[in-house]
Scaffold this active site. Structure first.
Site, PDB file in Angstrom:
ATOM      1  N   SER A 146      56.523  39.012   2.387  1.00 10.00           N
ATOM      2  CA  SER A 146      55.266  39.758   2.297  1.00 10.00           C
ATOM      3  C   SER A 146      54.084  38.832   2.026  1.00 10.00           C
ATOM      4  CB  SER A 146      55.353  40.818   1.193  1.00 10.00           C
ATOM      5  OG  SER A 146      55.504  40.203  -0.078  1.00 10.00           O
ATOM      6  N   ASP A 149      62.437  39.806  -6.959  1.00 11.50           N
ATOM      7  CA  ASP A 149      62.303  38.815  -8.030  1.00 11.50           C
ATOM      8  C   ASP A 149      63.036  39.206  -9.315  1.00 11.50           C
ATOM      9  OD1 ASP A 149      60.884  36.980  -6.573  1.00 11.50           O
ATOM     10  OD2 ASP A 149      58.917  37.592  -7.309  1.00 11.50           O
ATOM     11  N   LYS A 169      56.179  27.212 -14.605  1.00  8.52           N
ATOM     12  CA  LYS A 169      55.716  27.636 -13.282  1.00  8.52           C
ATOM     13  C   LYS A 169      55.079  29.017 -13.332  1.00  8.52           C
ATOM     14  CE  LYS A 169      57.217  28.083  -8.487  1.00  8.52           C
ATOM     15  NZ  LYS A 169      56.360  29.194  -8.148  1.00  8.52           N
TER      16      LYS A 169
END
Length: 414
Positions: A151, A297, A395
């Site tokens: 996406s 995720d 991150k």
């Protein structure tokens, strides 16, 4: 750095402030560069968002200069900035990243931008970063690409759509993946004053040169909340964790956590700007089955939660995981089997059969993937565990290990 984790307190009662969503922050940072009338509050403090901000500031350099932008592991930044730098007229940019980033495909997005007239070439291997972008004014118009791609490719095109002379009209072929992330992009565009539509497999953004002044507040990150859902599920009945700042009508697909973790005895209640997670029961489920096309995720977190609870799980819709920071399906299989679980994987699914006894003091390799480190950390509620290269969490969530301490997980650096 390697961290050894353990916990004697499995009944937390804490409140934690989570940083802004990385997904929302990176979208809004790009939009702010296109429309300076926007201001942003609660920007993510993640490495990815910092790389995004640094890259966008490179526009302050002389137009004649060739700018090399290194976004390291920041995949979202690579996709979004590919679209962004392609429309920076007379600006030449080389976009590069880490060794792993140079292994992650970018061809589908480059091809789509080339349909619009963008001038992009590959510095080394065809289809992969680094790439060279000769920025130019693009007219926009119709673009066709496969619907089942990341996406982020689609969002990258939509984000620049308003600054194209004729806007953009995306025609997606096949079944669309990660729809909530596309809807997040469109909702943010609408919120700053652009006109969009999403009908069937056609998505469009109308052109607009300027927007009215507006302050945008980034919601906290639901992906980061997933690790506290795992903590709550693995904790004792009565445990409570309050997280802020969250909205009941979230734009983030990972907000499905509130529904999924009910299966593990965790109830979510929404307050004015926060969520309260409470462990209300020990559910004795034998197996769970989830389709995670719209929230891939959180797959790692769910798999590890199930391992900790002794619950089998079948997770589907994970076809994007092999091209993330690492091949997350292969990595999960390797690390869970170190702990005693049995895992089989396909190109888009993971199937876990848990163990009655989780092995102690196992060192989990993180493969330079922040979510591997964070997903396995809650297992410290069950057994002592070591996380290798634990600094990788910066991150997306630099305060992660500090916040793990708040819920009773003791860490000792090696």
């Amino acid at each position: 750095m390697n961290i050894h984790l353990s916990s004697k307190n499995t009944n937390p009662s804490v409140s934690i402030q989570i940083t802004g969503s990385k997904s929302e922050s990176n979208r809004l940072l790009l939009l702010q560069s296109l429309y300076p009338q926007i201001s942003i509050d609660n920007i993510s403090n993640s490495d990815d968002s910092e790389y995004m901000q640094k890259a966008l500031k490179s526009l302050e350099l002389e137009k004649e200069a060739i700018t090399v932008v290194d976004i390291h592991h920041a995949g979202t930044a690579m996709r979004f900035l590919t679209a962004f730098f392609s429309i920076q007229n007379e600006k030449e940019t080389v976009l590069t990243g880490s060794k792993r980033m140079k292994e992650r495909p970018i061809k589908i997005l480059v091809d789509a931008l080339r349909q619009l007239g963008a001038n992009i070439s590959y510095e080394n291997e065809e289809g992969y970063p680094p790439i060279r972008l000769q920025g130019k004014t693009l007219d926009g118009g119709k673009v066709t690409l496969a619907a089942n791609v990341s996406s982020q490719y689609i969002s990258a095109l939509l984000l620049i759509g308003g600054r194209l002379k004729n806007g953009i009209e995306l025609h997606l072929e096949g079944k669309i993946t990660s729809v909530p992330y596309i809807k997040m992009t469109l909702a943010l565009l609408e919120e700053i004053g652009l006109h969009t539509s999403f009908a069937g497999n056609v998505i469009s953004v109308q052109p607009k040169k300027e927007v009215a002044s507006k302050k945008m507040v980034v919601e906290s990150d639901w992906s980061s909340a997933s690790y506290f859902y795992s903590i709550a599920a693995l904790s004792e009945i009565g445990s409570e964790i309050t997280l802020s700042s969250y909205k009941q009508n979230s734009l983030q697909g990972d907000s499905v956590l509130a529904e999924i973790y009910r299966d593990f005895g965790v109830e979510t209640s929404f307050q004015s700007n926060s969520i309260n997670l409470k462990k209300t029961t020990d559910r004795k489920l034998k197996t769970v089955d989830y389709k995670l096309d719209n929230a891939p995720d959180i797959a790692q977190t769910i798999a590890v939660t199930c391992l900790g609870l002794g619950i089998a799980c079948d997770l589907h819709g994970l076809h994007t995981l092999p091209i993330k920071e690492t091949d997350r399906l292969a990595a999960l299989k390797t690390e869970i089997e170190k702990l005693g679980g049995k895992v089989s994987i396909t190109a888009e699914s993971l199937h876990l059969r848990p163990t009655n006894t989780i092995k102690e003091n196992i060192a989990i390799d993180t493969y330079q993937d922040h979510r591997m480190a964070m997903a396995f950390a809650p297992l410290a509620y069950k057994v002592p565990i070591t996380i290798n290269e634990a600094e990788v969490v910066s991150k997306s969530y630099p305060d992660f290990w500090k916040d793990m301490g708040s819920v009773g997980i003791k860490s000792i650096e090696d």
